[in-house]
Motif scaffolding. Structure first.
Motif, mmCIF file in Angstrom:
data_model
loop_
_atom_site.group_PDB
_atom_site.id
_atom_site.type_symbol
_atom_site.label_atom_id
_atom_site.label_comp_id
_atom_site.label_asym_id
_atom_site.label_seq_id
_atom_site.Cartn_x
_atom_site.Cartn_y
_atom_site.Cartn_z
ATOM 1 N N PRO A 134 1.530 6.851 -1.832
ATOM 2 C CA PRO A 134 2.469 5.729 -1.898
ATOM 3 C C PRO A 134 3.744 6.028 -2.671
ATOM 4 C CG PRO A 134 0.645 5.364 -3.399
ATOM 5 C CD PRO A 134 0.297 6.580 -2.595
ATOM 6 N N ASP A 135 3.759 7.133 -3.399
ATOM 7 C CA ASP A 135 4.935 7.477 -4.187
ATOM 8 C C ASP A 135 5.854 8.476 -3.487
ATOM 9 O OD1 ASP A 135 4.234 5.853 -6.361
ATOM 10 O OD2 ASP A 135 2.821 7.374 -7.075
ATOM 11 N N ARG A 195 -1.033 12.083 1.989
ATOM 12 C CA ARG A 195 0.144 12.850 2.360
ATOM 13 C C ARG A 195 1.394 11.983 2.286
ATOM 14 N NH1 ARG A 195 -0.019 17.544 1.584
ATOM 15 N NH2 ARG A 195 1.613 17.909 3.131
ATOM 16 N N PRO A 196 2.562 12.625 2.159
ATOM 17 C CA PRO A 196 3.803 11.856 2.240
ATOM 18 C C PRO A 196 3.904 11.173 3.612
ATOM 19 C CG PRO A 196 4.235 14.150 1.655
ATOM 20 C CD PRO A 196 2.793 14.057 1.995
ATOM 21 N N ALA A 197 4.739 10.170 3.714
ATOM 22 C CA ALA A 197 4.881 9.440 4.970
ATOM 23 C C ALA A 197 6.355 9.248 5.308
ATOM 24 C CB ALA A 197 4.190 8.082 4.890
ATOM 25 N N VAL A 207 6.378 -1.162 5.671
ATOM 26 C CA VAL A 207 6.404 -0.130 4.631
ATOM 27 C C VAL A 207 5.263 -0.346 3.647
ATOM 28 C CG1 VAL A 207 7.721 0.726 2.658
ATOM 29 C CG2 VAL A 207 8.864 0.340 4.851
ATOM 30 N N GLU A 208 5.013 -1.569 3.274
ATOM 31 C CA GLU A 208 3.920 -1.830 2.330
ATOM 32 C C GLU A 208 2.570 -1.517 2.976
ATOM 33 O OE1 GLU A 208 4.189 -2.335 -0.932
ATOM 34 O OE2 GLU A 208 6.260 -1.866 -0.368
ATOM 35 N N LEU A 209 2.446 -1.816 4.269
ATOM 36 C CA LEU A 209 1.201 -1.464 4.976
ATOM 37 C C LEU A 209 0.990 0.048 4.969
ATOM 38 C CD1 LEU A 209 0.010 -2.957 8.358
ATOM 39 C CD2 LEU A 209 -0.081 -0.507 7.961
#
Length: 507
Positions: free
Chosen positions: A376-377, A302-304, A365-367
Protein backbone atom coordinates in the motif's frame (compact mmCIF):
# COMPACT_ATOMS: atom_id res chain seq x y z
CA UNK A 1 -32.25 29.34 -54.13
CA UNK A 2 -31.53 28.55 -50.49
CA UNK A 3 -33.34 30.39 -47.71
CA UNK A 4 -31.36 30.37 -44.47
CA UNK A 5 -33.08 30.95 -41.14
CA UNK A 6 -30.45 31.87 -38.55
CA UNK A 7 -31.17 31.33 -34.85
CA UNK A 8 -28.85 32.71 -32.20
CA UNK A 9 -27.77 31.20 -28.91
CA UNK A 10 -27.91 32.23 -25.26
CA UNK A 11 -28.09 35.95 -24.48
CA UNK A 12 -27.78 36.95 -28.14
CA UNK A 13 -29.92 38.02 -31.08
CA UNK A 14 -29.92 38.75 -34.79
CA UNK A 15 -27.06 41.24 -34.45
CA UNK A 16 -24.48 38.43 -34.19
CA UNK A 17 -25.35 37.25 -37.72
CA UNK A 18 -24.96 40.56 -39.58
CA UNK A 19 -21.64 39.88 -41.31
CA UNK A 20 -22.40 36.24 -42.08
CA UNK A 21 -25.85 37.16 -43.40
CA UNK A 22 -24.34 39.80 -45.69
CA UNK A 23 -21.96 37.25 -47.19
CA UNK A 24 -24.73 34.71 -47.69
CA UNK A 25 -26.86 37.32 -49.40
CA UNK A 26 -23.96 38.34 -51.63
CA UNK A 27 -23.67 34.67 -52.67
CA UNK A 28 -27.29 34.70 -53.82
CA UNK A 29 -28.97 33.16 -50.78
CA UNK A 30 -32.03 34.46 -48.98
CA UNK A 31 -31.44 35.11 -45.27
CA UNK A 32 -33.83 35.47 -42.35
CA UNK A 33 -33.12 35.73 -38.63
CA UNK A 34 -35.53 34.50 -36.00
CA UNK A 35 -36.34 37.00 -33.26
CA UNK A 36 -36.59 34.93 -30.09
CA UNK A 37 -39.07 36.21 -27.53
CA UNK A 38 -37.40 37.88 -24.59
CA UNK A 39 -34.00 37.98 -26.27
CA UNK A 40 -34.15 39.85 -29.54
CA UNK A 41 -36.44 42.80 -29.08
CA UNK A 42 -39.55 40.63 -29.03
CA UNK A 43 -40.98 41.17 -25.57
CA UNK A 44 -43.46 38.67 -24.14
CA UNK A 45 -47.00 39.68 -23.36
CA UNK A 46 -47.61 40.82 -19.81
CA UNK A 47 -47.58 37.82 -17.50
CA UNK A 48 -46.67 35.41 -20.30
CA UNK A 49 -44.15 32.68 -19.52
CA UNK A 50 -41.19 32.34 -21.91
CA UNK A 51 -39.83 28.84 -22.32
CA UNK A 52 -38.38 26.60 -25.01
CA UNK A 53 -41.79 26.07 -26.60
CA UNK A 54 -42.08 29.85 -26.96
CA UNK A 55 -38.86 29.93 -28.95
CA UNK A 56 -39.85 26.92 -31.03
CA UNK A 57 -43.03 28.79 -31.97
CA UNK A 58 -40.91 31.82 -32.91
CA UNK A 59 -38.87 29.72 -35.35
CA UNK A 60 -41.95 27.94 -36.73
CA UNK A 61 -43.47 31.34 -37.49
CA UNK A 62 -40.43 32.26 -39.61
CA UNK A 63 -40.56 28.91 -41.42
CA UNK A 64 -44.23 29.47 -42.20
CA UNK A 65 -43.57 33.01 -43.43
CA UNK A 66 -40.75 31.84 -45.69
CA UNK A 67 -42.84 28.91 -46.89
CA UNK A 68 -45.67 31.23 -47.84
CA UNK A 69 -43.42 33.07 -50.30
CA UNK A 70 -42.82 31.77 -53.85
CA UNK A 71 -41.79 28.11 -53.86
CA UNK A 72 -38.62 26.55 -55.22
CA UNK A 73 -36.31 27.32 -52.30
CA UNK A 74 -34.60 25.02 -49.84
CA UNK A 75 -35.08 26.18 -46.25
CA UNK A 76 -32.02 25.60 -44.07
CA UNK A 77 -32.30 26.15 -40.32
CA UNK A 78 -29.09 27.15 -38.52
CA UNK A 79 -28.95 27.07 -34.72
CA UNK A 80 -25.96 28.30 -32.72
CA UNK A 81 -25.40 26.67 -29.29
CA UNK A 82 -28.76 26.96 -27.42
CA UNK A 83 -30.38 27.97 -30.73
CA UNK A 84 -30.12 24.36 -31.91
CA UNK A 85 -32.89 23.42 -29.46
CA UNK A 86 -35.62 25.66 -30.91
CA UNK A 87 -34.31 24.82 -34.40
CA UNK A 88 -34.71 21.05 -33.84
CA UNK A 89 -38.09 21.60 -32.24
CA UNK A 90 -39.27 23.72 -35.16
CA UNK A 91 -37.93 21.27 -37.77
CA UNK A 92 -39.78 18.48 -35.96
CA UNK A 93 -43.04 20.40 -36.38
CA UNK A 94 -42.40 21.40 -40.01
CA UNK A 95 -40.20 18.59 -41.40
CA UNK A 96 -41.70 18.83 -44.89
CA UNK A 97 -40.60 22.47 -45.19
CA UNK A 98 -36.99 22.09 -43.98
CA UNK A 99 -34.27 20.86 -46.33
CA UNK A 100 -31.49 20.75 -43.72
CA UNK A 101 -30.73 21.59 -40.11
CA UNK A 102 -27.30 22.97 -39.20
CA UNK A 103 -26.15 22.73 -35.56
CA UNK A 104 -23.39 25.30 -35.10
CA UNK A 105 -20.85 24.37 -32.41
CA UNK A 106 -23.32 22.52 -30.24
CA UNK A 107 -24.22 18.97 -29.45
CA UNK A 108 -27.23 17.33 -31.07
CA UNK A 109 -30.27 18.11 -28.89
CA UNK A 110 -32.15 15.04 -27.69
CA UNK A 111 -35.80 14.41 -27.02
CA UNK A 112 -36.73 14.91 -23.39
CA UNK A 113 -33.46 16.68 -22.52
CA UNK A 114 -33.31 20.38 -21.53
CA UNK A 115 -30.75 22.70 -23.06
CA UNK A 116 -29.04 23.18 -19.71
CA UNK A 117 -27.51 19.70 -19.92
CA UNK A 118 -25.36 20.95 -22.81
CA UNK A 119 -23.99 23.71 -20.58
CA UNK A 120 -22.04 21.83 -17.86
CA UNK A 121 -20.60 23.81 -15.03
CA UNK A 122 -23.00 26.72 -15.42
CA UNK A 123 -24.61 27.96 -12.24
CA UNK A 124 -28.11 29.31 -12.69
CA UNK A 125 -27.79 32.59 -10.88
CA UNK A 126 -31.31 33.51 -11.85
CA UNK A 127 -33.13 36.69 -10.99
CA UNK A 128 -36.93 36.94 -10.77
CA UNK A 129 -38.65 37.90 -14.00
CA UNK A 130 -40.99 40.25 -12.18
CA UNK A 131 -43.81 40.44 -9.65
CA UNK A 132 -45.75 37.73 -11.49
CA UNK A 133 -42.96 35.14 -11.38
CA UNK A 134 -44.19 32.13 -9.44
CA UNK A 135 -41.95 29.20 -10.28
CA UNK A 136 -38.28 28.33 -10.46
CA UNK A 137 -38.40 28.47 -14.25
CA UNK A 138 -39.93 31.95 -14.50
CA UNK A 139 -36.73 33.88 -13.79
CA UNK A 140 -33.98 35.15 -16.01
CA UNK A 141 -30.31 34.30 -16.26
CA UNK A 142 -28.19 37.44 -16.33
CA UNK A 143 -25.82 37.74 -19.29
CA UNK A 144 -22.07 37.51 -18.66
CA UNK A 145 -19.82 40.51 -18.30
CA UNK A 146 -17.21 41.20 -20.93
CA UNK A 147 -14.56 39.07 -19.25
CA UNK A 148 -16.89 36.14 -18.51
CA UNK A 149 -17.99 35.09 -22.00
CA UNK A 150 -15.40 32.29 -21.92
CA UNK A 151 -17.71 30.46 -19.49
CA UNK A 152 -20.07 29.95 -22.41
CA UNK A 153 -17.47 29.09 -25.04
CA UNK A 154 -14.08 30.15 -26.33
CA UNK A 155 -13.87 33.73 -27.57
CA UNK A 156 -10.79 32.89 -29.67
CA UNK A 157 -10.67 35.02 -32.79
CA UNK A 158 -13.40 37.46 -31.75
CA UNK A 159 -12.14 41.06 -32.23
CA UNK A 160 -12.27 43.32 -29.18
CA UNK A 161 -14.82 45.59 -30.82
CA UNK A 162 -17.08 42.62 -31.56
CA UNK A 163 -16.75 41.38 -27.98
CA UNK A 164 -17.64 44.84 -26.70
CA UNK A 165 -20.74 44.87 -28.89
CA UNK A 166 -21.68 41.32 -27.90
CA UNK A 167 -21.59 42.41 -24.26
CA UNK A 168 -23.47 45.66 -24.83
CA UNK A 169 -26.32 43.96 -26.70
CA UNK A 170 -26.56 40.83 -24.55
CA UNK A 171 -29.99 40.15 -23.05
CA UNK A 172 -31.04 38.08 -20.03
CA UNK A 173 -31.93 34.49 -20.94
CA UNK A 174 -35.40 33.38 -19.83
CA UNK A 175 -34.77 30.50 -17.48
CA UNK A 176 -37.58 28.36 -18.85
CA UNK A 177 -35.81 28.16 -22.21
CA UNK A 178 -32.93 26.27 -20.58
CA UNK A 179 -34.89 24.11 -18.16
CA UNK A 180 -37.86 22.97 -20.25
CA UNK A 181 -37.11 19.61 -21.91
CA UNK A 182 -37.15 19.47 -25.69
CA UNK A 183 -40.07 17.41 -26.97
CA UNK A 184 -39.73 15.76 -30.38
CA UNK A 185 -42.18 13.53 -32.24
CA UNK A 186 -39.39 11.89 -34.25
CA UNK A 187 -40.33 13.58 -37.53
CA UNK A 188 -37.10 15.57 -37.53
CA UNK A 189 -35.11 12.34 -37.92
CA UNK A 190 -35.90 12.46 -41.64
CA UNK A 191 -34.37 15.92 -42.06
CA UNK A 192 -30.71 15.96 -43.22
CA UNK A 193 -28.40 17.46 -40.60
CA UNK A 194 -24.98 19.12 -40.53
CA UNK A 195 -22.77 19.74 -37.52
CA UNK A 196 -20.28 22.61 -37.72
CA UNK A 197 -17.63 22.11 -35.04
CA UNK A 198 -15.28 24.84 -33.83
CA UNK A 199 -11.94 23.28 -32.94
CA UNK A 200 -10.82 26.29 -30.93
CA UNK A 201 -13.72 25.56 -28.60
CA UNK A 202 -12.66 21.94 -28.10
CA UNK A 203 -14.85 20.18 -30.65
CA UNK A 204 -13.63 18.11 -33.59
CA UNK A 205 -14.84 15.52 -36.05
CA UNK A 206 -12.32 13.02 -34.67
CA UNK A 207 -13.74 13.47 -31.14
CA UNK A 208 -17.23 12.80 -32.48
CA UNK A 209 -15.96 9.71 -34.29
CA UNK A 210 -14.47 8.36 -31.06
CA UNK A 211 -17.77 8.81 -29.24
CA UNK A 212 -19.63 7.04 -32.03
CA UNK A 213 -17.10 4.18 -31.96
CA UNK A 214 -17.79 3.62 -28.26
CA UNK A 215 -21.12 2.16 -29.36
CA UNK A 216 -23.62 4.51 -27.73
CA UNK A 217 -26.96 3.80 -29.49
CA UNK A 218 -27.97 7.44 -29.07
CA UNK A 219 -25.12 8.46 -31.37
CA UNK A 220 -25.67 5.82 -34.04
CA UNK A 221 -27.76 8.26 -36.08
CA UNK A 222 -24.62 10.35 -36.69
CA UNK A 223 -23.40 7.71 -39.14
CA UNK A 224 -26.44 8.26 -41.38
CA UNK A 225 -25.19 9.41 -44.82
CA UNK A 226 -27.55 12.40 -44.56
CA UNK A 227 -25.49 13.68 -41.61
CA UNK A 228 -22.41 15.73 -42.50
CA UNK A 229 -19.76 17.60 -40.54
CA UNK A 230 -17.46 20.57 -40.99
CA UNK A 231 -14.72 22.01 -38.79
CA UNK A 232 -13.75 25.65 -38.35
CA UNK A 233 -10.41 26.50 -36.66
CA UNK A 234 -11.87 29.16 -34.38
CA UNK A 235 -13.69 29.67 -31.09
CA UNK A 236 -17.36 29.41 -30.23
CA UNK A 237 -18.55 32.52 -32.10
CA UNK A 238 -17.51 31.97 -35.74
CA UNK A 239 -20.09 34.49 -36.96
CA UNK A 240 -17.95 37.09 -35.17
CA UNK A 241 -14.47 35.63 -35.61
CA UNK A 242 -14.63 34.31 -39.19
CA UNK A 243 -17.95 35.27 -40.84
CA UNK A 244 -16.70 34.70 -44.39
CA UNK A 245 -15.51 31.18 -43.62
CA UNK A 246 -18.74 30.42 -41.78
CA UNK A 247 -20.82 31.64 -44.71
CA UNK A 248 -18.85 29.39 -47.06
CA UNK A 249 -19.41 26.38 -44.81
CA UNK A 250 -23.14 27.09 -44.56
CA UNK A 251 -23.44 27.28 -48.33
CA UNK A 252 -21.54 24.00 -48.70
CA UNK A 253 -23.67 22.38 -46.02
CA UNK A 254 -26.84 23.49 -47.82
CA UNK A 255 -25.62 21.75 -50.97
CA UNK A 256 -25.07 18.47 -49.09
CA UNK A 257 -21.29 18.66 -48.78
CA UNK A 258 -19.31 17.78 -45.68
CA UNK A 259 -17.51 14.94 -43.95
CA UNK A 260 -19.51 11.79 -43.26
CA UNK A 261 -18.91 9.31 -40.47
CA UNK A 262 -18.93 6.04 -42.32
CA UNK A 263 -20.07 3.23 -39.99
CA UNK A 264 -17.12 1.12 -38.87
CA UNK A 265 -16.54 -1.97 -41.00
CA UNK A 266 -17.57 -4.91 -38.85
CA UNK A 267 -14.44 -6.72 -40.03
CA UNK A 268 -12.31 -3.86 -38.68
CA UNK A 269 -12.88 -2.99 -35.01
CA UNK A 270 -12.93 0.66 -33.93
CA UNK A 271 -9.59 2.18 -32.99
CA UNK A 272 -9.92 1.69 -29.22
CA UNK A 273 -10.65 -2.04 -29.64
CA UNK A 274 -7.73 -2.92 -31.90
CA UNK A 275 -4.86 -5.01 -30.50
CA UNK A 276 -2.33 -3.51 -28.11
CA UNK A 277 0.97 -2.79 -29.82
CA UNK A 278 2.96 -5.15 -27.56
CA UNK A 279 2.48 -8.87 -27.13
CA UNK A 280 2.20 -9.42 -23.39
CA UNK A 281 1.19 -12.63 -21.62
CA UNK A 282 -2.01 -12.85 -19.64
CA UNK A 283 -1.75 -12.98 -15.85
CA UNK A 284 -4.28 -14.07 -13.25
CA UNK A 285 -7.02 -11.45 -13.05
CA UNK A 286 -9.23 -10.71 -10.08
CA UNK A 287 -12.42 -8.68 -10.57
CA UNK A 288 -13.62 -6.58 -7.64
CA UNK A 289 -16.65 -4.35 -8.19
CA UNK A 290 -15.46 -1.82 -10.82
CA UNK A 291 -11.76 -2.77 -10.54
CA UNK A 292 -9.69 -5.53 -12.17
CA UNK A 293 -6.30 -6.56 -10.77
CA UNK A 294 -3.75 -8.31 -12.99
CA UNK A 295 -1.46 -10.13 -10.57
CA UNK A 296 2.23 -10.92 -11.19
CA UNK A 297 3.95 -14.19 -10.40
CA UNK A 298 5.05 -13.16 -6.91
CA UNK A 299 3.74 -14.03 -3.50
CA UNK A 300 4.92 -11.04 -1.50
CA UNK A 301 3.04 -7.72 -1.69
CA UNK A 302 4.07 -5.87 -4.82
CA UNK A 303 3.91 -2.27 -6.00
CA UNK A 304 0.80 -1.40 -8.01
CA UNK A 305 0.00 0.77 -11.01
CA UNK A 306 -3.60 1.96 -11.34
CA UNK A 307 -4.56 2.79 -14.93
CA UNK A 308 -7.30 5.43 -15.26
CA UNK A 309 -9.14 5.63 -18.56
CA UNK A 310 -10.22 8.80 -20.30
CA UNK A 311 -13.56 9.89 -21.63
CA UNK A 312 -16.27 10.86 -21.57
CA UNK A 313 -17.33 7.30 -22.33
CA UNK A 314 -21.08 6.68 -22.89
CA UNK A 315 -22.70 4.73 -20.08
CA UNK A 316 -23.76 2.03 -22.54
CA UNK A 317 -20.32 1.40 -24.02
CA UNK A 318 -19.51 -2.29 -24.47
CA UNK A 319 -16.95 -3.45 -23.54
CA UNK A 320 -16.29 -1.08 -20.68
CA UNK A 321 -12.88 0.64 -20.49
CA UNK A 322 -11.27 -1.80 -18.05
CA UNK A 323 -11.52 -4.43 -20.80
CA UNK A 324 -10.16 -2.25 -23.60
CA UNK A 325 -6.99 -3.67 -25.18
CA UNK A 326 -4.91 -0.60 -24.30
CA UNK A 327 -5.75 -0.63 -20.60
CA UNK A 328 -5.47 -4.41 -20.33
CA UNK A 329 -2.20 -4.30 -22.29
CA UNK A 330 -0.63 -1.78 -19.93
CA UNK A 331 -1.86 -3.68 -16.86
CA UNK A 332 -0.41 -6.97 -18.14
CA UNK A 333 2.83 -5.23 -19.06
CA UNK A 334 3.10 -3.94 -15.50
CA UNK A 335 2.45 -7.45 -14.18
CA UNK A 336 5.14 -8.81 -16.49
CA UNK A 337 7.55 -6.49 -14.71
CA UNK A 338 6.48 -7.61 -11.24
CA UNK A 339 3.87 -4.97 -10.37
CA UNK A 340 0.12 -5.35 -9.88
CA UNK A 341 -1.67 -3.74 -12.81
CA UNK A 342 -5.14 -2.41 -12.01
CA UNK A 343 -7.77 -1.21 -14.46
CA UNK A 344 -11.10 0.33 -13.51
CA UNK A 345 -14.36 1.75 -14.80
CA UNK A 346 -15.34 5.19 -13.60
CA UNK A 347 -18.48 7.17 -14.38
CA UNK A 348 -17.14 9.91 -16.62
CA UNK A 349 -20.06 9.64 -19.03
CA UNK A 350 -20.31 13.40 -19.64
CA UNK A 351 -17.97 16.33 -19.05
CA UNK A 352 -20.25 17.35 -16.17
CA UNK A 353 -19.33 14.11 -14.35
CA UNK A 354 -15.72 14.77 -13.34
CA UNK A 355 -16.55 15.01 -9.65
CA UNK A 356 -18.16 11.59 -9.50
CA UNK A 357 -15.41 10.13 -11.70
CA UNK A 358 -12.86 11.50 -9.21
CA UNK A 359 -14.74 9.80 -6.38
CA UNK A 360 -14.75 6.52 -8.32
CA UNK A 361 -10.99 6.72 -8.88
CA UNK A 362 -10.32 7.48 -5.22
CA UNK A 363 -12.44 4.48 -4.17
CA UNK A 364 -10.67 2.23 -6.67
CA UNK A 365 -7.26 3.30 -5.37
CA UNK A 366 -8.24 2.45 -1.81
CA UNK A 367 -9.53 -0.95 -2.96
CA UNK A 368 -6.22 -1.64 -4.68
CA UNK A 369 -4.16 -0.50 -1.70
CA UNK A 370 -6.17 -2.74 0.63
CA UNK A 371 -5.53 -5.87 -1.45
CA UNK A 372 -3.17 -8.36 0.25
CA UNK A 373 -1.04 -8.70 -2.89
CA UNK A 374 -0.37 -4.95 -2.99
CA UNK A 375 2.22 -2.93 -1.08
CA UNK A 376 0.00 0.00 0.00
CA UNK A 377 2.97 2.33 0.30
CA UNK A 378 4.12 1.92 -3.31
CA UNK A 379 1.41 2.90 -5.77
CA UNK A 380 1.49 4.82 -9.06
CA UNK A 381 -1.47 6.36 -10.89
CA UNK A 382 -1.48 6.44 -14.70
CA UNK A 383 -4.05 8.59 -16.50
CA UNK A 384 -5.06 8.62 -20.16
CA UNK A 385 -6.69 11.14 -22.49
CA UNK A 386 -9.78 12.80 -20.98
CA UNK A 387 -8.85 11.36 -17.60
CA UNK A 388 -6.10 13.98 -17.45
CA UNK A 389 -8.10 16.59 -15.47
CA UNK A 390 -8.49 13.98 -12.70
CA UNK A 391 -4.75 14.30 -12.01
CA UNK A 392 -5.35 17.67 -10.35
CA UNK A 393 -6.52 16.17 -7.04
CA UNK A 394 -3.40 14.00 -6.78
CA UNK A 395 -0.94 16.67 -7.92
CA UNK A 396 -2.21 19.29 -5.51
CA UNK A 397 -1.67 17.19 -2.39
CA UNK A 398 0.08 13.90 -3.23
CA UNK A 399 -0.12 11.31 -0.44
CA UNK A 400 3.11 9.70 0.75
CA UNK A 401 2.24 6.34 -0.84
CA UNK A 402 1.88 7.90 -4.31
CA UNK A 403 5.34 7.29 -5.75
CA UNK A 404 4.67 8.42 -9.33
CA UNK A 405 1.96 9.92 -11.52
CA UNK A 406 1.91 9.17 -15.25
CA UNK A 407 -0.21 10.69 -18.01
CA UNK A 408 -0.40 9.53 -21.62
CA UNK A 409 -1.75 11.87 -24.36
CA UNK A 410 -3.65 13.61 -21.59
CA UNK A 411 -6.10 16.49 -21.71
CA UNK A 412 -4.54 18.69 -19.02
CA UNK A 413 -7.13 21.43 -18.76
CA UNK A 414 -10.88 21.51 -19.35
CA UNK A 415 -11.55 22.34 -22.99
CA UNK A 416 -13.47 25.58 -23.56
CA UNK A 417 -16.74 23.91 -24.55
CA UNK A 418 -16.81 21.88 -21.33
CA UNK A 419 -17.96 24.82 -19.22
CA UNK A 420 -15.53 23.90 -16.42
CA UNK A 421 -13.22 26.91 -16.53
CA UNK A 422 -13.40 27.50 -12.78
CA UNK A 423 -13.51 23.89 -11.64
CA UNK A 424 -10.94 22.15 -9.48
CA UNK A 425 -9.89 19.95 -12.39
CA UNK A 426 -7.04 22.10 -13.64
CA UNK A 427 -3.75 20.17 -13.30
CA UNK A 428 -1.50 23.13 -14.12
CA UNK A 429 -2.95 25.05 -11.18
CA UNK A 430 -2.36 22.06 -8.88
CA UNK A 431 1.31 21.56 -9.81
CA UNK A 432 2.55 24.01 -7.20
CA UNK A 433 1.54 21.48 -4.55
CA UNK A 434 3.15 18.46 -6.22
CA UNK A 435 6.51 18.90 -4.52
CA UNK A 436 8.98 16.25 -5.70
CA UNK A 437 6.33 13.84 -7.00
CA UNK A 438 7.67 12.34 -10.25
CA UNK A 439 5.40 12.92 -13.25
CA UNK A 440 5.92 10.87 -16.43
CA UNK A 441 4.14 12.49 -19.36
CA UNK A 442 3.86 10.79 -22.76
CA UNK A 443 3.21 13.34 -25.50
CA UNK A 444 2.19 12.53 -29.08
CA UNK A 445 3.29 14.62 -32.04
CA UNK A 446 0.03 14.26 -33.95
CA UNK A 447 -2.18 15.44 -31.14
CA UNK A 448 -5.30 17.52 -31.74
CA UNK A 449 -4.24 21.19 -31.43
CA UNK A 450 -6.81 21.97 -28.73
CA UNK A 451 -5.45 19.11 -26.56
CA UNK A 452 -1.80 19.88 -27.34
CA UNK A 453 -2.36 23.42 -26.06
CA UNK A 454 -3.39 22.07 -22.64
CA UNK A 455 -0.21 19.98 -22.47
CA UNK A 456 1.97 22.96 -23.34
CA UNK A 457 0.23 25.04 -20.69
CA UNK A 458 0.88 22.31 -18.14
CA UNK A 459 4.56 22.07 -19.07
CA UNK A 460 4.95 25.85 -18.83
CA UNK A 461 3.50 25.71 -15.31
CA UNK A 462 5.84 22.81 -14.50
CA UNK A 463 8.88 24.84 -15.56
CA UNK A 464 7.74 27.79 -13.48
CA UNK A 465 7.36 25.78 -10.28
CA UNK A 466 10.23 23.39 -11.06
CA UNK A 467 8.02 20.31 -10.94
CA UNK A 468 9.62 16.92 -11.48
CA UNK A 469 8.23 16.15 -14.96
CA UNK A 470 9.75 13.71 -17.45
CA UNK A 471 8.44 14.03 -21.01
CA UNK A 472 8.44 11.05 -23.36
CA UNK A 473 7.73 12.06 -26.94
CA UNK A 474 6.15 9.98 -29.68
CA UNK A 475 6.76 12.37 -32.61
CA UNK A 476 4.69 10.44 -35.15
CA UNK A 477 2.11 9.14 -32.70
CA UNK A 478 -1.60 9.86 -32.64
CA UNK A 479 -3.93 10.14 -29.67
CA UNK A 480 -4.44 6.46 -28.82
CA UNK A 481 -1.19 5.43 -30.53
CA UNK A 482 -1.04 2.09 -28.70
CA UNK A 483 -3.68 0.68 -31.07
CA UNK A 484 -3.36 3.14 -33.97
CA UNK A 485 0.41 3.24 -34.48
CA UNK A 486 2.05 -0.15 -33.79
CA UNK A 487 5.53 1.13 -34.71
CA UNK A 488 8.95 0.69 -33.10
CA UNK A 489 8.79 4.33 -32.04
CA UNK A 490 5.51 3.69 -30.21
CA UNK A 491 6.71 0.46 -28.61
CA UNK A 492 9.86 2.15 -27.32
CA UNK A 493 7.79 4.96 -25.83
CA UNK A 494 5.51 2.55 -23.95
CA UNK A 495 8.51 0.55 -22.72
CA UNK A 496 10.37 3.67 -21.60
CA UNK A 497 7.34 5.06 -19.79
CA UNK A 498 6.69 1.78 -18.00
CA UNK A 499 10.29 1.38 -16.89
CA UNK A 500 10.35 4.95 -15.62
CA UNK A 501 7.16 4.49 -13.57
CA UNK A 502 8.39 1.18 -12.14
CA UNK A 503 11.74 2.69 -11.26
CA UNK A 504 10.01 5.34 -9.16
CA UNK A 505 7.89 2.65 -7.49
CA UNK A 506 10.92 0.64 -6.41
CA UNK A 507 13.27 3.51 -5.55
Amino acid sequence: MTAFILVSGVFTGAHVWEETAARLTAAGAEVHTAALTGLDGARPAAGARVDLETHIADVVAVIDAVGAAPAGRDVVLVGHDYGAHPVLGAADRRPERVARVVCLDTGMPQDGVPALTALPGQELRARPAGPGATSGTDGELAPPGRDAWHRWGSTAGVPDTALDRLTALAAPQPLGTLLQPLRLTGAVAAVPTTGVLCTGNGASIEAVRRLVDFGDPALRALTDPRVTFFELPTGHWPMLSCPAELADVLLRAASGEGHRLIPADRAEPPAHLRPFLLEVPAFPRERHDHVDLHLPDAGAPRPAVVFVHGGPVPAGAVPTPRDWPTLVGYARYAAAHGAVGATLDHRLHHVAHYERAAADVAAAVELVRAHPRVDPDRVALWFFSGGGPLTADWLGAPPAWLRCLAATYPVLAPLPNWGLADSRFRPADALAGAGTLPVVLTRVGREAPEIAATVEGFLAAARECRANVEVIDVPHGHHGFETLDPTDESRKAVHRAMLSVLAHLTA
